[in-house]
Design an enzyme around this catalytic site. Structure first.
Site, short mmCIF file in Angstrom:
data_model
loop_
_atom_site.label_atom_id
_atom_site.label_comp_id
_atom_site.label_asym_id
_atom_site.label_seq_id
_atom_site.Cartn_x
_atom_site.Cartn_y
_atom_site.Cartn_z
N ASP A 25 0.86 -1.39 36.88
CA ASP A 25 0.03 -0.27 37.35
C ASP A 25 -1.44 -0.71 37.41
O ASP A 25 -2.03 -1.08 36.40
CB ASP A 25 0.19 0.91 36.39
CG ASP A 25 -0.36 2.22 36.94
OD1 ASP A 25 -1.31 2.17 37.75
OD2 ASP A 25 0.15 3.28 36.54
N HIS B 69 2.03 2.01 40.16
CA HIS B 69 1.64 3.35 39.74
C HIS B 69 2.68 4.41 40.09
O HIS B 69 2.62 5.53 39.57
CB HIS B 69 0.30 3.71 40.39
CG HIS B 69 -0.35 4.94 39.83
ND1 HIS B 69 -0.70 5.06 38.50
CD2 HIS B 69 -0.70 6.12 40.41
CE1 HIS B 69 -1.25 6.25 38.28
NE2 HIS B 69 -1.26 6.91 39.42
N SER C 105 0.82 11.02 37.19
CA SER C 105 -0.61 10.79 37.33
C SER C 105 -1.39 12.10 37.07
O SER C 105 -1.27 12.68 36.00
CB SER C 105 -0.91 10.19 38.70
OG SER C 105 -2.18 9.59 38.75
#
Length: 256
Positions: A207, A235, A82
């Protein structure tokens, strides 16, 4: 605090793990031991997060990369999740000779959507999230954990792991607000320096933070970047599907 917190374990080629926004290096607990059997694993707490909660810096990308360079080896492979993926790419831009290759997990060169890049989070949604965070940081972080786990095949244990890795006490939570600005503003899509950087992407098909289309969109920009999808993962696929994550890493050629 003048340096980022960094722990290392194992022996072998250097592999740097960079966590996402609101988390900490604790999030790698489930996979770091296995990775350390083959690599020397470097786990960093980003500024304001985890043991780096008291870091004083100007919140610029330039100083952020300098802080990272101060604690890392001269050359390494980078695995960023991320926001950590943006850090890996920014580091490769600022210190190209120190990055062997980059693995992006649930990450992309841009996080917010535009008319020509519809794959990210809507800017209005991110700004609304930032306002919620400024008013009720702890509650917003917990809601964010739920969003990361939603629709995942193993949602409950994933949520437990995400919440246990939350990086900030109420006293220090606002020290991580810089990350939301980076997610809104950083855009590395057009940087030609990434045209030859080895990049691989891993993305959960469920996600809800950054859709899997962002990985596919990244592949269209950097055609050499390879994409692997994990069905029924959200995620944080390395938390919900650690075996598949480790297999993906093992298939990569990590250079010494």
């Amino acid at each position: 605090m003048s340096k980022l917190y960094c722990s290392k374990s194992g022996q072998g080629p250097n592999l740097v793990l960079l966590h996402g926004w609101g988390s900490s290096s604790k999030i790698w607990h489930k996979v770091a031991g296995d990775l350390a059997l083959k690599y020397q694993v470097w786990c960093v707490d980003l500024p304001g997060h985890g043991h780096s909660h008291a870091m004083h810096w100007d919140c610029s990308t330039e100083q952020g990369m300098q802080l990272l360079a101060d604690v890392l080896p001269p050359a390494a492979s980078f695995l960023g999740w991320s926001l950590g993926g943006l850090w890996a790419l920014l580091y490769a831009r600022q210190y190209p000779d120190r990055v062997v290759d980059v693995m992006l997990v649930s990450s992309a060169p841009r996080f917010t959507a535009t008319q020509e890049w519809p794959h990210g989070m809507a800017q209005t949604e991110l700004l609304d999230f930032s306002r919620q965070f400024s008013k009720a940081p702890q509650r917003t972080l917990k809601k964010f954990c739920s969003l990361q786990a939603i629709n995942s095949e193993h949602a409950k244990p994933t949520l437990v792991a995400l919440r246990s890795a939350l990086s900030s006490s109420p006293v220090h939570t606002r020290n991580i607000a810089w990350g939301l600005k980076w997610l809104e503003q950083v855009d590395l899509r057009s940087d030609s320096r990434f045209s030859h950087l080895p990049v691989d992407l891993l993305h959960g098909e469920e996600d809800q933070v950054l859709p899997v289309a962002a990985a596919e969109g990244t592949n269209r920009i950097w055609q050499h970047a390879r994409v692997e999808r994990i069905p029924k993962a959200g995620h944080a696929p390395f938390v919900s599907h650690p075996e598949q994550f480790l297999q993906w890493v093992a298939q990569r050629k990590i250079h010494e």
